[in-house]
Design a protein around this motif. Structure first.
Motif, PDB file in Angstrom:
ATOM      1  N   THR A 240      -3.933  50.833  64.832  1.00 19.69           N
ATOM      2  CA  THR A 240      -3.032  50.417  63.758  1.00 19.69           C
ATOM      3  C   THR A 240      -2.919  51.500  62.691  1.00 19.69           C
ATOM      4  O   THR A 240      -2.092  51.389  61.780  1.00 19.69           O
ATOM      5  CB  THR A 240      -3.530  49.122  63.092  1.00 19.69           C
ATOM      6  N   ALA A 241      -3.739  52.534  62.799  1.00 19.49           N
ATOM      7  CA  ALA A 241      -3.697  53.627  61.825  1.00 19.49           C
ATOM      8  C   ALA A 241      -4.148  54.921  62.492  1.00 19.49           C
ATOM      9  O   ALA A 241      -4.966  54.897  63.424  1.00 19.49           O
ATOM     10  CB  ALA A 241      -4.588  53.320  60.621  1.00 19.49           C
ATOM     11  N   VAL A 242      -3.615  56.040  62.018  1.00 23.08           N
ATOM     12  CA  VAL A 242      -3.986  57.364  62.527  1.00 23.08           C
ATOM     13  C   VAL A 242      -4.236  58.288  61.347  1.00 23.08           C
ATOM     14  O   VAL A 242      -3.439  58.356  60.397  1.00 23.08           O
ATOM     15  CB  VAL A 242      -2.881  57.959  63.427  1.00 23.08           C
ATOM     16  N   PHE A 243      -5.354  59.004  61.414  1.00 27.66           N
ATOM     17  CA  PHE A 243      -5.637  60.081  60.466  1.00 27.66           C
ATOM     18  C   PHE A 243      -5.391  61.396  61.186  1.00 27.66           C
ATOM     19  O   PHE A 243      -6.030  61.693  62.197  1.00 27.66           O
ATOM     20  CB  PHE A 243      -7.086  59.997  59.983  1.00 27.66           C
ATOM     21  N   ALA A 244      -4.434  62.179  60.694  1.00 31.26           N
ATOM     22  CA  ALA A 244      -4.143  63.494  61.274  1.00 31.26           C
ATOM     23  C   ALA A 244      -4.785  64.565  60.390  1.00 31.26           C
ATOM     24  O   ALA A 244      -4.777  64.469  59.159  1.00 31.26           O
ATOM     25  CB  ALA A 244      -2.643  63.725  61.367  1.00 31.26           C
ATOM     26  N   ALA A 245      -5.329  65.587  61.017  1.00 25.47           N
ATOM     27  CA  ALA A 245      -6.146  66.562  60.296  1.00 25.47           C
ATOM     28  C   ALA A 245      -5.346  67.485  59.390  1.00 25.47           C
ATOM     29  O   ALA A 245      -5.932  68.234  58.609  1.00 25.47           O
ATOM     30  CB  ALA A 245      -6.961  67.401  61.279  1.00 25.47           C
ATOM     31  N   ASN A 246      -4.013  67.476  59.477  1.00 30.27           N
ATOM     32  CA  ASN A 246      -3.218  68.145  58.445  1.00 30.27           C
ATOM     33  C   ASN A 246      -1.848  67.473  58.342  1.00 30.27           C
ATOM     34  O   ASN A 246      -1.469  66.645  59.183  1.00 30.27           O
ATOM     35  CB  ASN A 246      -3.095  69.658  58.673  1.00 30.27           C
ATOM     36  N   ASP A 247      -1.114  67.810  57.309  1.00 32.57           N
ATOM     37  CA  ASP A 247       0.147  67.117  57.025  1.00 32.57           C
ATOM     38  C   ASP A 247       1.210  67.362  58.093  1.00 32.57           C
ATOM     39  O   ASP A 247       1.973  66.455  58.433  1.00 32.57           O
ATOM     40  CB  ASP A 247       0.700  67.578  55.672  1.00 32.57           C
ATOM     41  N   LEU A 248       1.291  68.592  58.591  1.00 34.71           N
ATOM     42  CA  LEU A 248       2.335  68.887  59.569  1.00 34.71           C
ATOM     43  C   LEU A 248       2.169  68.026  60.811  1.00 34.71           C
ATOM     44  O   LEU A 248       3.157  67.514  61.367  1.00 34.71           O
ATOM     45  CB  LEU A 248       2.323  70.376  59.930  1.00 34.71           C
ATOM     46  N   MET A 249       0.933  67.838  61.269  1.00 33.40           N
ATOM     47  CA  MET A 249       0.705  66.979  62.429  1.00 33.40           C
ATOM     48  C   MET A 249       0.939  65.513  62.075  1.00 33.40           C
ATOM     49  O   MET A 249       1.429  64.741  62.899  1.00 33.40           O
ATOM     50  CB  MET A 249      -0.708  67.183  62.971  1.00 33.40           C
ATOM     51  N   ASP A 274      -3.875  67.972  53.215  1.00 33.15           N
ATOM     52  CA  ASP A 274      -3.380  69.212  52.607  1.00 33.15           C
ATOM     53  C   ASP A 274      -2.544  68.942  51.360  1.00 33.15           C
ATOM     54  O   ASP A 274      -2.661  69.597  50.360  1.00 33.15           O
ATOM     55  CB  ASP A 274      -2.544  70.098  53.553  1.00 33.15           C
ATOM     56  N   ASN A 275      -1.588  67.995  51.481  1.00 34.01           N
ATOM     57  CA  ASN A 275      -0.615  67.748  50.416  1.00 34.01           C
ATOM     58  C   ASN A 275       0.302  68.950  50.216  1.00 34.01           C
ATOM     59  O   ASN A 275       0.558  69.391  49.094  1.00 34.01           O
ATOM     60  CB  ASN A 275      -1.282  67.363  49.092  1.00 34.01           C
ATOM     61  N   VAL A 276       0.846  69.463  51.327  1.00 32.32           N
ATOM     62  CA  VAL A 276       1.884  70.486  51.224  1.00 32.32           C
ATOM     63  C   VAL A 276       3.156  69.821  50.700  1.00 32.32           C
ATOM     64  O   VAL A 276       3.308  68.594  50.777  1.00 32.32           O
ATOM     65  CB  VAL A 276       2.143  71.161  52.589  1.00 32.32           C
ATOM     66  N   PRO A 277       4.095  70.570  50.132  1.00 32.74           N
ATOM     67  CA  PRO A 277       5.305  69.959  49.558  1.00 32.74           C
ATOM     68  C   PRO A 277       6.063  69.068  50.530  1.00 32.74           C
ATOM     69  O   PRO A 277       6.673  68.064  50.116  1.00 32.74           O
ATOM     70  CB  PRO A 277       6.137  71.183  49.146  1.00 32.74           C
TER      71      PRO A 277
END
Length: 335
Positions: A240-249, A274-277
């Motif tokens: 029901t949830a996924v944590f991806a190791a960076n924003d792009l993924m 990351d919190n990239v723009p």
């Protein structure tokens, strides 16, 4: 007037009405030139836009006045770091050059090639972003940001990857999620290892068993998340949830979920890192763990300038705090 092309020292001498030797003395800060003549030569240099050759300047003084930011490629993470360095370079006596080192010859060992090409002749020092190899004894002072390995052979700056990942999972658990998957980064990346470590710590602390079939590997590139996202989500017992190791993924995981007919966050919650723009303008805006990306760049520059000045570093390894940024990609699981 000077013809189109590179302005030479001879052009400055002619315009100022002095000898080439006098211009050379002024450019290199030598004695023997009157204040009035020095001022006139500097004015002509400014008017003509004269710049001494970096190579020649290096041979004369062993310094070029240039610092480099060396990255494998220009992508959102490294671009934000570069903005941080750029914002602080004006407080120093240096100028800045950015160089993408993995565009030719592969992605492993790119920093060695870059330092061989640039170190000592074009650069006085370098900040290397996510280097694959860190080796002591470089020709110039070096500071590494987020290195691939845990080596401390050179000064390093990174973020709290373990704590950041824990906060992401704790957020999902707090919303009521118990079946949580992860798309991790490449196994040779230190930050990827630490983020997976934080994920597992948070799951254990919540009393949740990690389903290893819900762990898949990407490479931090957006396209690398496509196959792992399909593997995790295209099944009856999906998380029901996924944590991806960076924003792009994470952003690409949301896109894959839509292709599979899943709504985010109604059917699936997704958290990045990351919190990239791009994370703030994604659809929906992405909940993520914010690294202080620009502060990482500024901190690395401060360490490098201290080394160049011959000072002692208070800390050779600096770790900055992360924080969770809640947006619209996470919600309680559907009942």
């Amino acid at each position: 007037m000077v013809p189109n092309g590179r302005v030479r020292m001879e052009d400055v001498a002619r315009q100022a009405g002095v000898s080439v030797a006098t211009v050379s003395k002024v450019v290199n800060g030598r004695y023997g030139v009157s204040a009035a003549t020095t001022a006139r030569v500097h004015q002509v240099i400014a008017d003509l836009g004269y710049e001494a050759s970096l190579g020649a300047r290096s041979l004369r003084s062993s310094r070029t006045g240039i610092l480099g930011v060396l990255v494998a490629e220009f992508e959102p993470f490294s671009t934000e770091l570069l903005k941080g360095v750029s914002s602080a370079i004006g407080d120093t006596d240096y100028e800045l050059m950015a160089f993408a080192g993995a565009s030719h010859g592969g992605s492993v060992g790119w920093e060695r090639r870059s330092l061989r090409r640039l170190g000592g002749t074009l650069l006085d020092g370098a900040i290397i972003v996510t280097p694959t190899v860190i080796e002591p004894g470089a020709a110039i002072p070096v500071v590494a940001i987020d290195p691939h390995t845990g080596s401390h052979a050179v000064p390093t700056v990174d973020s709290d990857n373990v704590g950041g990942a824990r906060s992401a999972v704790e957020h999902l658990v707090g919303l009521g999620h118990t079946r949580i998957g992860m798309i991790r980064g490449r196994e040779d990346l230190e930050s990827a290892k630490l983020r997976e470590q934080g994920f597992r710590q948070a799951m254990a602390q919540a009393g949740l068993e990690v389903d290893e079939t819900l762990i898949a590997t990407g490479s931090y590139r957006a396209e690398s998340a496509v196959a792992p996202a399909h593997l995790i989500l295209d099944r009856r017992d999906r998380p029901t949830a996924v944590f991806a190791a960076n924003d792009l993924m994470a952003i690409r995981t949301v896109e894959v979920a839509r292709e599979l007919g899943l709504r985010v966050p109604e059917d699936l919650s997704v958290v990045g890192f990351d919190n990239v723009p791009e994370s703030a303008v994604a659809e929906p805006p992405l909940t993520t763990v914010a690294q202080p990306l620009r502060e990482l760049g500024r901190t690395a520059l401060d360490l490098l300038c201290t080394l160049l000045a011959g000072g002692e570093l208070e800390q050779a390894q600096v770790r900055l705090e992360t924080r969770l940024v809640e947006r619209a990609s996470t919600a309680p699981p559907a009942t």
